[in-house]
Structure formats: structure tokens, C-alpha cells
Motif scaffolding. Structure first.
Motif, PDB file in Angstrom:
ATOM      1  N   SER A 166      -4.616   4.626  -2.463  1.00 28.72           N
ATOM      2  CA  SER A 166      -5.986   4.294  -2.090  1.00 28.72           C
ATOM      3  C   SER A 166      -6.939   5.460  -2.280  1.00 28.72           C
ATOM      4  N   ASN A 179      -6.770  -0.099  -7.329  1.00 27.00           N
ATOM      5  CA  ASN A 179      -6.556   1.115  -6.553  1.00 27.00           C
ATOM      6  C   ASN A 179      -7.792   2.001  -6.453  1.00 27.00           C
ATOM      7  N   GLU A 199       0.838  -1.195   0.000  1.00 28.62           N
ATOM      8  CA  GLU A 199       0.000   0.000   0.000  1.00 28.62           C
ATOM      9  C   GLU A 199       0.875   1.248   0.000  1.00 28.62           C
ATOM     10  N   ARG A 220       0.036   1.443  -5.613  1.00 25.15           N
ATOM     11  CA  ARG A 220      -1.119   1.079  -4.786  1.00 25.15           C
ATOM     12  C   ARG A 220      -1.669   2.237  -3.947  1.00 25.15           C
TER      13      ARG A 220
END
Length: 278
Positions: A165, A196, A138, A163
Motif C-alpha cells: 500500500s 497498489n 494486503e 498488494r
């Protein structure tokens, strides 16, 4: 004679039913993704070469991956998952089979202590082989996970746009990644945008790709299909994944660098015959 390179898919997986599964895993697919099917998809889309990445659910048993590489050595390279205590003979055998990097697939997992001596010794050996380290984590943890790899002198490949968010302009980890472009040992895969931004994939992926292009240039960006789109097969397919790059990067010459020149060098494909078909 090397096979002509028209495009390289830098991220895909193959696996079969009945393979031993890792004890700790995020999911276990109930279908197969065969090498023959993958090569047929490459052929149908004018993609000459591919990079197979060890699936997370198979852990450190890379046998199926290596068998696939040996079945099509001119067209394929591989990225393995290994224990930091893996022996040198195993790493050398992997290199001879077409492995060119190792993957840290640690999304949703406890952060390993990558500065620990055993990991640092592994990174040193990986670097000596001329391999890269691929990081799947992440975005909020990219800086923490990347630094021990970079400190060891390795080339670092960041998976799936890093990645993020949230929208690219609002994501602090993605901002770190853009700022890290000054380190010339980092590459980024333009792949699996749907992982994503499921609610706004097209707009966010376009903005992220343009930001990465501005920061890194096409010489450190690559495209990957993410086939067979595990856990996202209901919204993704190879044809759509192949077509999305043109939307993210409209300029044909720039796109060709991302599809051919950059991955050919990083993944050690023989470039004696590069065709300008894309």
C-alpha cells in the motif's frame, strides 16, 4: 499437438450477467467479460495462453469458469475458489477440467483461520493434486496468511506484487515478501499495479518489479493482465497492461522467462512447442 506458447497471461477473469453472486462480495460488475472477448484480446496481442481466475463476486460457484476452460482446453488453465469442505470428487473433476490451483481472495475480508484442521486438510489435498494456492491479501498480512499454506507443503502464488500500500522501499509487508524468496515454493504475479499505487503506478511498479526480480529471479515471477480490470476500467486496458511488462523488465530474455517458461511449468501447460516470439 500442444498449441505453440508465445506468452501466457497468468491472471484474467471471465463472467456474464445474471450469474449467482456471492452473499459477501466487494462489488458486482454491471457488464460482461466474455470468453470470446478475452481470447480475441490474447490473439490481438500475440499471447497464446491464459489463466482464468475465479472472480471474488462469484464465490465458490466455479461453473462458469469451468465451462470456459472446457471451451478452450489447449489455451487455458484455471484457478478456483472453494470451500475447505469441498469433496475429493469435486476437486478431481476440477483438475480434469483444467483447474490447477485454488485462490484465497481475502483482501478486505476477515482473516480466515488457515491453520484450522479443515483448511489444512484442504491444503494437503490441493498439494496432492499438484496444485498451488494463490493468495490475494494486503501486504501487511502476507506473512500471517502465507505461513499456514507453506506449512502444509503447498506452492504459494502471491497476487498483484503482494498488494503493498506504500512505495516498495517503505512497505513492511513487501519487505517480508522479498525476504521470503529463500523459500523456493513462492511465486509472485507482476500484475494490477494500479491496485497498489494509484498515484504513482509506473515508478512504484518498476521499482517493485526490479526488487522482486533481484530476490526471486524470473523463474518465480509471472505477468498477468488482470483483465477486465474490475473497479479500474477507467484507468486500465489490455493493451496498456500488456505493454507495461517491458517497462518493468527491459531485458527481452528475462521477460521471456516471465511470460513463457515460468508460467508454463507452474500452470501445467504442455510445452512441446514453445516459440520465441516475445
Amino acid at each position: 499437438m500442444p498449441s505453440p506458447i508465445t506468452a501466457i497471461d497468468s491472471h484474467a477473469h471471465v463472467f456474464a450477467r445474471g450469474l449467482p453472486l456471492a452473499a459477501t462480495r466487494r462489488h458486482a460488475p454491471d457488464y460482461e467479460a466474455t470468453l470470446d472477448e478475452y481470447l480475441s484480446l490474447l490473439d490481438a496481442h500475440g499471447v497464446s495462453h491464459g489463466v482464468l481466475v475465479q472472480p471474488s463476486f462469484l464465490g465458490t460457484d466455479n461453473g462458469f469458469l469451468i465451462d470456459a476452460l472446457r471451451a478452450a482446453p489447449a489455451r487455458l488453465r484455471g484457478v478456483a475458489v472453494v470451500d475447505p469442505r469441498v469433496d475429493d470428487a469435486t476437486l478431481q473433476a476440477m483438475a480434469e477440467a483444467g483447474i490447477v490451483g485454488i485462490r484465497l481472495n481475502i483482501v478486505g475480508m476477515p482473516m480466515p483461520e488457515l491453520a484450522r484442521p479443515d483448511w489444512q486438510r484442504l491444503f494437503t489435498r490441493v498439494n496432492a493434486l499438484g496444485w498451488h494456492v494463490e493468495l490475494h491479501r494486503e501486504s501487511r498480512d502476507l506473512a500471517l496468511a502465507a505461513q499456514p499454506v507453506l506449512d502444509a507443503g503447498c506452492a504459494l502464488v502471491v497476487d498483484h506484487f503482494g498488494r503493498p500500500s506504500s512505495a516498495p522501499a517503505d512497505d513492511e509487508g513487501f519487505a517480508w515478501l522479498l525476504g521470503a524468496a529463500d523459500c523456493e515454493r513462492i511465486w509472485v504475479k507482476l500484475s494490477a499495479a494500479y491496485r497498489n499505487w494509484p498515484a504513482s503506478t509506473d515508478a512504484c511498479a518498476h521499482d517493485a518489479a526490479q526488487a522482486l526480480l533481484k530476490a526471486f529471479g524470473p523463474e518465480r515471477l509471472m505477468w498477468g493482465s488482470d483483465w477486465p480490470h474490475t473497479q479500474h476500467r477507467e484507468i486500465a486496458d489490455y493493451t496498456t497492461a500488456h505493454a507495461t511488462l517491458a517497462g518493468w523488465v527491459p531485458e527481452a530474455a528475462v521477460r521471456r522467462r516471465i511470460l513463457v517458461d515460468t508460467p508454463a511449468l507452474l500452470f501445467k501447460f504442455k510445452t512441446g512447442d514453445i516459440r520465441d516470439d516475445q
